[in-house]
Design a protein around this motif. Sequence first.
Motif, PDB file in Angstrom:
ATOM      1  N   THR A  76       1.379 -13.955 -30.305  1.00  0.00           N
ATOM      2  CA  THR A  76       2.169 -15.179 -30.106  1.00  0.00           C
ATOM      3  C   THR A  76       2.139 -15.617 -28.646  1.00  0.00           C
ATOM      4  N   VAL A  77       1.938 -16.913 -28.439  1.00  0.00           N
ATOM      5  CA  VAL A  77       2.033 -17.436 -27.078  1.00  0.00           C
ATOM      6  C   VAL A  77       2.883 -18.706 -27.080  1.00  0.00           C
ATOM      7  N   VAL A 131       3.762 -21.840 -24.637  1.00  0.00           N
ATOM      8  CA  VAL A 131       3.335 -22.533 -23.419  1.00  0.00           C
ATOM      9  C   VAL A 131       4.418 -23.529 -23.021  1.00  0.00           C
ATOM     10  N   LEU A 189      -1.321 -34.540 -22.545  1.00  0.00           N
ATOM     11  CA  LEU A 189      -1.276 -33.075 -22.596  1.00  0.00           C
ATOM     12  C   LEU A 189      -2.679 -32.484 -22.469  1.00  0.00           C
ATOM     13  N   PRO A 190      -2.831 -31.402 -21.685  1.00  0.00           N
ATOM     14  CA  PRO A 190      -4.156 -30.830 -21.446  1.00  0.00           C
ATOM     15  C   PRO A 190      -4.571 -29.822 -22.515  1.00  0.00           C
ATOM     16  N   PHE A 191      -4.499 -30.245 -23.782  1.00  0.00           N
ATOM     17  CA  PHE A 191      -4.857 -29.354 -24.883  1.00  0.00           C
ATOM     18  C   PHE A 191      -5.692 -30.128 -25.898  1.00  0.00           C
ATOM     19  N   ALA A 192      -6.567 -29.374 -26.581  1.00  0.00           N
ATOM     20  CA  ALA A 192      -7.386 -29.992 -27.632  1.00  0.00           C
ATOM     21  C   ALA A 192      -6.515 -30.347 -28.833  1.00  0.00           C
ATOM     22  N   THR A 212      -4.003 -27.663 -31.579  1.00  0.00           N
ATOM     23  CA  THR A 212      -3.948 -26.370 -30.878  1.00  0.00           C
ATOM     24  C   THR A 212      -2.708 -25.556 -31.239  1.00  0.00           C
ATOM     25  N   PHE A 213      -1.608 -26.227 -31.575  1.00  0.00           N
ATOM     26  CA  PHE A 213      -0.322 -25.522 -31.749  1.00  0.00           C
ATOM     27  C   PHE A 213       0.203 -25.656 -33.175  1.00  0.00           C
ATOM     28  N   GLU A 241       0.943 -37.746 -28.720  1.00  0.00           N
ATOM     29  CA  GLU A 241       0.402 -36.508 -28.144  1.00  0.00           C
ATOM     30  C   GLU A 241       0.924 -35.277 -28.895  1.00  0.00           C
ATOM     31  N   ARG A 261      -0.996 -35.106 -32.047  1.00  0.00           N
ATOM     32  CA  ARG A 261      -2.406 -34.769 -31.800  1.00  0.00           C
ATOM     33  C   ARG A 261      -2.606 -33.263 -31.592  1.00  0.00           C
ATOM     34  N   ILE A 321      -6.921 -22.133 -23.918  1.00  0.00           N
ATOM     35  CA  ILE A 321      -6.604 -23.376 -24.639  1.00  0.00           C
ATOM     36  C   ILE A 321      -6.505 -24.612 -23.749  1.00  0.00           C
ATOM     37  N   LEU A 322      -6.458 -24.439 -22.425  1.00  0.00           N
ATOM     38  CA  LEU A 322      -6.389 -25.625 -21.557  1.00  0.00           C
ATOM     39  C   LEU A 322      -7.706 -26.392 -21.609  1.00  0.00           C
ATOM     40  N   VAL A 323      -7.597 -27.721 -21.659  1.00  0.00           N
ATOM     41  CA  VAL A 323      -8.794 -28.579 -21.559  1.00  0.00           C
ATOM     42  C   VAL A 323      -8.489 -29.679 -20.536  1.00  0.00           C
ATOM     43  N   CYS A 324      -9.524 -30.413 -20.179  1.00  0.00           N
ATOM     44  CA  CYS A 324      -9.340 -31.536 -19.262  1.00  0.00           C
ATOM     45  C   CYS A 324      -8.486 -32.600 -19.965  1.00  0.00           C
ATOM     46  N   PRO A 325      -7.391 -33.045 -19.345  1.00  0.00           N
ATOM     47  CA  PRO A 325      -6.546 -34.042 -20.005  1.00  0.00           C
ATOM     48  C   PRO A 325      -7.233 -35.393 -20.194  1.00  0.00           C
TER      49      PRO A 325
END
Lengths: 215, 57
Positions: free
Chosen positions: A68-69, A71, A103-106, A109-110, A131, A134, B10-14
């Motif tokens: 588990t993470v 963020v 948000l800096p995530f694909a 992701t969550f 966001e 997404r 999991i971080l990507v370019c925003p």
Amino acid sequence: MKAYQPLLEKYGRQASTYDRRWNLRWGHATMRETISAIPWADADRLLDVGCGTGLLEAAVSSRLRGSTVLVGVDICAPMLQQARRNIPDQTHVALTNAPAEQLPFADQTFNVVICNNSFHYYQHPEMVLAEFRRVLCPSGRLILTDWSSDFPGPRIIYWVLRLAAHAGFSRYSLKHCYTARELDAMLVAAGFHVATARKVAMDLGWGITVVQARA
Amino acid sequence: MAIHPDLLEILVCPVDKAALSLKADGSGLKCQQCHRVYPVKDDIPVMLVDEATIEVS
């Protein structure tokens, strides 16, 4: 992100005293409502947007297990530095500095997105909800808890702060304090399926809305 | 303490949502597509587009 400059200046200055000033009465009660609404059994990747001083992370860090993470994201760097000091166990907690609107995530992701007590600040709430959706998996859950204009306390505070900003006493600017019905309509417009939207009364006329929605 | 490994994953370019790589000295995260470098301050990645620099090479 110029719209957030007053907020960044205010919270940048107040980061170290913020918890003492604001979180003792309603902050903790609001957070407890949020924590009890999180579907912990299905949660292995959680995102908390507007985590501030890490109040929620500090409260749940010891219960996070395995892979588990959680963020925590906030736009204000000094608040995150305070969060780093506040969270006792950071094995399963990570922090990053980013705006809710970008948000800096694909995508996907969550499986849980949490927004605890910060939605009234967001200058572009529709973008923020887009966001949230997404970055959530298709069956992911949003837990959104915020001041509610259905109660006199938040309604009065909101108008006092607005008038003060308008009159030039303060540069502090909230975006809006929503009613449960307004929140529900915005979530539906953003494509969420609202499972529950609960109004919770607190002392001194304060009250919040706790929403659970499916992406 | 370093950046949390799960966060790095999991971080990507925003901006373009492309993958990032941690610079050798740990000072920033670089987008492999647009070459923006996001600074890392006190082990916290600063994913604000206004604070990124562009490093081509």
